[in-house]
Write a protein that holds these residues in place. Structure first.
Motif, PDB file in Angstrom:
ATOM      1  N   SER A 235      82.519  68.490  37.927  1.00  0.00           N
ATOM      2  CA  SER A 235      82.532  68.933  39.323  1.00  0.00           C
ATOM      3  C   SER A 235      81.501  70.013  39.637  1.00  0.00           C
ATOM      4  O   SER A 235      80.919  70.029  40.729  1.00  0.00           O
ATOM      5  N   ALA A 236      81.274  70.924  38.676  1.00  0.00           N
ATOM      6  CA  ALA A 236      80.415  72.089  38.947  1.00  0.00           C
ATOM      7  C   ALA A 236      79.089  72.048  38.219  1.00  0.00           C
ATOM      8  O   ALA A 236      78.176  72.794  38.566  1.00  0.00           O
ATOM      9  N   GLY A 237      78.955  71.196  37.203  1.00  0.00           N
ATOM     10  CA  GLY A 237      77.717  71.143  36.438  1.00  0.00           C
ATOM     11  C   GLY A 237      77.685  72.186  35.335  1.00  0.00           C
ATOM     12  O   GLY A 237      78.457  73.147  35.320  1.00  0.00           O
ATOM     13  N   GLN A 238      76.767  71.981  34.397  1.00  0.00           N
ATOM     14  CA  GLN A 238      76.643  72.927  33.293  1.00  0.00           C
ATOM     15  C   GLN A 238      76.026  74.227  33.778  1.00  0.00           C
ATOM     16  O   GLN A 238      75.312  74.277  34.790  1.00  0.00           O
ATOM     17  N   GLY A 239      76.279  75.279  33.037  1.00  0.00           N
ATOM     18  CA  GLY A 239      75.706  76.576  33.394  1.00  0.00           C
ATOM     19  C   GLY A 239      76.595  77.720  32.967  1.00  0.00           C
ATOM     20  O   GLY A 239      77.488  77.573  32.120  1.00  0.00           O
ATOM     21  N   LEU A 240      76.369  78.875  33.575  1.00  0.00           N
ATOM     22  CA  LEU A 240      76.984  80.133  33.151  1.00  0.00           C
ATOM     23  C   LEU A 240      78.378  80.260  33.780  1.00  0.00           C
ATOM     24  O   LEU A 240      78.548  80.869  34.826  1.00  0.00           O
TER      25      LEU A 240
ATOM     26  N   GLY B 136      70.136  73.751  40.211  1.00  0.00           N
ATOM     27  CA  GLY B 136      70.492  73.321  38.868  1.00  0.00           C
ATOM     28  C   GLY B 136      71.460  74.235  38.149  1.00  0.00           C
ATOM     29  O   GLY B 136      71.806  73.982  36.989  1.00  0.00           O
ATOM     30  N   THR B 137      71.937  75.308  38.806  1.00  0.00           N
ATOM     31  CA  THR B 137      72.914  76.211  38.197  1.00  0.00           C
ATOM     32  C   THR B 137      74.327  75.732  38.513  1.00  0.00           C
ATOM     33  O   THR B 137      74.536  74.912  39.405  1.00  0.00           O
ATOM     34  N   ALA B 138      75.302  76.263  37.792  1.00  0.00           N
ATOM     35  CA  ALA B 138      76.693  75.835  37.977  1.00  0.00           C
ATOM     36  C   ALA B 138      77.206  76.273  39.346  1.00  0.00           C
ATOM     37  O   ALA B 138      76.991  77.411  39.764  1.00  0.00           O
TER      38      ALA B 138
END
Length: 286
Positions: A77-82, A232-234
């Motif tokens: 749902s949110a994507g990869q990242g911090l 491209g960030t979460a």
């Protein structure tokens, strides 16, 4: 009771492909720990990037399990990242009790361990106890607390030197549509949490020798990192990790060697999330 949370211990990126993410960070000049394998029930593994006072973790899913279903849903749902910040505490159980007295809700108190390959070829154990702030206490990302029971198997001296001369977390940055409101909520999570605003950036201090958390609107964040695509960030989590380096020229050399595009910022050099597993990464002089 005394507020038990003393600062930021580490942060982690939840990533789609753990080994691909590790390769990206190694190319940027970071020294990574050997891969740490968690339990079969967790179905996860990690790499750590260690600094003298804090660290950064890459966390990935190796096998789908019931226990990691929420993280798989979060990635979808949110994507990869911090996605997460881990806070410094002395004792997880006592922290949960103290925070309850202060009216700050927590959940998920528990302990776990994982094997650690050591430089001499032997194997040690890294053991932790953690407890999370309840989601209704945290307007962005995830924030939890981490009690280290075996610091010597986490802060291994051989892992503290990096080709890019990185030596610590300088700040964690996040996009917020309501940064002042969110900052006041987040500041409650740290004993020394205070909020200040300057030039459109809302800063939350988190304790001595601890990276602050900085919130801004999407437009202000974009202005900090010209030419970098923030999409491209979460989503709904943390956006950027600012890393202290002893030698910015050495960091720039690593970026050029890796053949990644980067931009100059007011404080240093920034790499877009496509080169660092969904994390906008900024290098600044210590």
């Amino acid at each position: 009771m005394t507020h038990p949370v003393k600062g930021i211990d580490h942060c982690f990126a939840l990533v789609d492909d753990l080994d691909a993410a590790a390769a990206q960070f190694a190319a940027l000049g970071f020294t990574l720990s050997p891969r740490g394998i968690h339990s079969a029930a967790k179905g996860t593994a990690n790499y750590t990037i260690m600094f003298p006072q804090d660290y950064f973790e890459l966390l990935g899913i190796l096998q789908p399990t019931e226990a990691n279903a929420p993280r798989r849903a979060l990635l979808a749902s949110a994507g990869q990242g911090l996605h997460a910040i881990a806070c410094r505490i002395d004792d997880a159980e006592q922290a949960a009790e103290a925070l309850a007295e202060l009216g700050i809700a927590t959940q998920g108190l528990g302990s776990f361990s994982r094997p650690v390959p050591l430089p001499d070829g032997s194997e040690g154990i890294a053991a932790f106890s953690t407890v999370s702030f309840s989601p209704d206490q945290v307007p962005l990302g995830m924030v939890f607390m981490c009690q280290h029971k075996t610091r010597d198997t986490v802060w291994i001296p051989d892992l503290l030197e990096h080709a890019n001369t990185a030596c610590g977390l300088d700040a964690i940055l996040a996009i917020s549509d309501t940064p002042e409101e969110d900052a006041l909520r987040l500041a409650r999570l740290w004993s020394d949490g205070t909020v200040s605003t300057e030039d459109g950036l809302v800063k939350i201090t988190t304790g001595p020798n601890s990276a602050p958390l900085i919130l801004s609107t999407p437009a202000r964040m974009a202005a900090l990192f010209p030419g970098i695509d923030l999409s491209g960030t979460a989503k709904g989590a943390f956006t950027a990790m600012r890393v202290k380096v002893r030698d910015l020229d050495a960091a720039e050399h690593c970026l050029k060697t890796a053949k990644v595009s980067f931009c100059k910022t007011a404080s240093g050099l920034a790499v877009g999330p496509e080169f660092s597993a969904g994390v906008l990464l900024e290098f600044v002089r210590t």
